[in-house]
Write an enzyme that holds these catalytic residues in place. Structure first.
Site, PDB file in Angstrom:
ATOM      1  N   GLU A  20      29.655  15.308 -29.808  1.00  0.00           N
ATOM      2  CA  GLU A  20      29.487  14.473 -30.994  1.00  0.00           C
ATOM      3  C   GLU A  20      28.232  15.436 -31.575  1.00  0.00           C
ATOM      4  O   GLU A  20      26.996  14.842 -31.343  1.00  0.00           O
ATOM      5  CB  GLU A  20      28.950  13.174 -30.517  1.00  0.00           C
ATOM      6  N   GLU A  36      22.784   8.074 -29.687  1.00  0.00           N
ATOM      7  CA  GLU A  36      21.664   6.974 -29.962  1.00  0.00           C
ATOM      8  C   GLU A  36      20.842   6.685 -28.723  1.00  0.00           C
ATOM      9  O   GLU A  36      19.637   6.443 -28.940  1.00  0.00           O
ATOM     10  CB  GLU A  36      22.513   5.916 -30.633  1.00  0.00           C
ATOM     11  N   ASN A  84      33.997   3.126 -30.060  1.00  0.00           N
ATOM     12  CA  ASN A  84      32.475   2.629 -29.686  1.00  0.00           C
ATOM     13  C   ASN A  84      32.237   1.746 -30.520  1.00  0.00           C
ATOM     14  O   ASN A  84      31.879   2.088 -31.678  1.00  0.00           O
ATOM     15  CB  ASN A  84      31.731   3.975 -29.511  1.00  0.00           C
TER      16      ASN A  84
HETATM   17  C1  PEP Z   1      29.925   7.253 -32.380  1.00  0.00           C
HETATM   18  O1  PEP Z   1      28.989   6.672 -32.549  1.00  0.00           O
HETATM   19  O2  PEP Z   1      30.155   7.788 -31.023  1.00  0.00           O
HETATM   20  C2  PEP Z   1      30.452   7.998 -33.612  1.00  0.00           C
HETATM   21  C3  PEP Z   1      31.326   9.066 -33.257  1.00  0.00           C
HETATM   22  O3  PEP Z   1      30.295   7.268 -34.621  1.00  0.00           O
HETATM   23  P1  PEP Z   1      31.206   7.677 -35.877  1.00  0.00           P
HETATM   24  O4  PEP Z   1      32.428   7.642 -35.837  1.00  0.00           O
HETATM   25  O5  PEP Z   1      30.924   6.328 -36.891  1.00  0.00           O
HETATM   26  O6  PEP Z   1      30.508   8.958 -36.548  1.00  0.00           O
END
Ligand code: PEP
Length: 254
Positions: free
Chosen positions: A170, A100, A12
């Site tokens: 997440e 986000e 992403n």
């Molecule tokens: C994300 O934005 O989905 C994510 C997992 O970010 P990061 O790997 O930077 O924690």
């Protein structure tokens, strides 16, 4: 447990990369990952780079994802992008309900469910994100939060559609913080998600469901996280912006 299916490692890129930078990165990934067959690799550039990246990966094993889409199929929705527009660029995946967007755009579970339905109608695979905040984890509410998000965000899906959808666990406290969930924490959350899916759908559907982990995945922790029986892939943010780290995550996940 779902290790008979290929892992999906998706990058992403968020609001990063000009077209030139995006092309630079995918050309590097094509070179680095040319011989990788064991993992499905997906890149999710910003909308503005989808067209060029789509062309650049035509002759590769890298697949294309978008970071969001509208729940509407078209019409007077200024600034929005419909599924059919993504399909023009051979987009196959779409990230929905990223924390986000839940935070800054106030996306609700109901909206995410509507987007997931629209994505599936257009034969796009939604990567539906769920995850608890630090405050919720510390209050012992992780499972309650995950169950609420699952029931809300998947409300529009039937069993067949669930087969096409992908979940991404997440934990919000792990996104972009450098502080990943431990392998044990990720496994416990993924197992809980799978149990909840069994209740919402049925056992076989839950067993086949793809559940990715996201939150500060790096080359150094990818192997241990991907080894967990209920972890079926990764959604990678920061570390997917750089050729070396993203390709090492893919290689370490095999
Ligand atoms: C994300 O934005 O989905 C994510 C997992 O970010 P990061 O790997 O930077 O924690």
């Amino acid at each position: 447990m779902n290790k008979d299916r290929k892992l999906i490692i998706a990058g992403n890129w968020k609001m990063n990369k000009t077209v030139a930078e995006a092309l630079d990165l995918v050309h590097g990934l094509k070179r680095e990952l040319a011989s990788v067959k064991e993992v499905d690799v997906v890149v999710c550039p910003p909308f503005t780079a989808l067209s060029e990246v789509s062309r650049a990966i035509l002759d590769s094993n890298i697949r294309l994802g978008a970071q969001n889409m509208s729940e509407h199929s078209g019409g007077a929705y200024t600034g929005e992008i419909a599924a059919v527009m993504l399909k023009e660029f051979s987009v196959r995946y779409v990230v929905l309900g990223h924390s986000e967007r839940r935070q800054y755009q106030k996306e609700s579970n109901a909206l995410i469910a509507a987007k997931a339905a629209a994505a599936l109608t257009a034969a796009l695979k939604p990567i539906i994100c769920i995850g608890e905040t630090l405050q919720e984890r510390e209050a012992g509410a992780t499972e309650k939060v995950l169950e609420g998000q699952l029931r809300g965000s998947l409300a529009s899906l039937n069993k067949d559609q669930m087969e096409e959808a992908i979940l991404a666990y997440e934990p919000v406290w792990a996104i972009g913080t450098g502080k990943n969930a431990t392998a044990d924490q990720a496994q416990a959350a993924h197992a809980f998600i799978r149990r909840t899916l069994a209740g919402m759908f049925d056992e076989p559907t839950a067993r086949r469901a793809r559940i990715q982990y996201g939150g500060s995945v790096k080359p150094a922790n990818a192997r241990e996280l991907m080894r967990q029986p209920d972890v079926d892939g990764a959604l990678v943010g920061g570390a997917s912006l750089e050729l070396r780290s993203f390709s090492d995550i893919v290689k370490n996940s095999i």
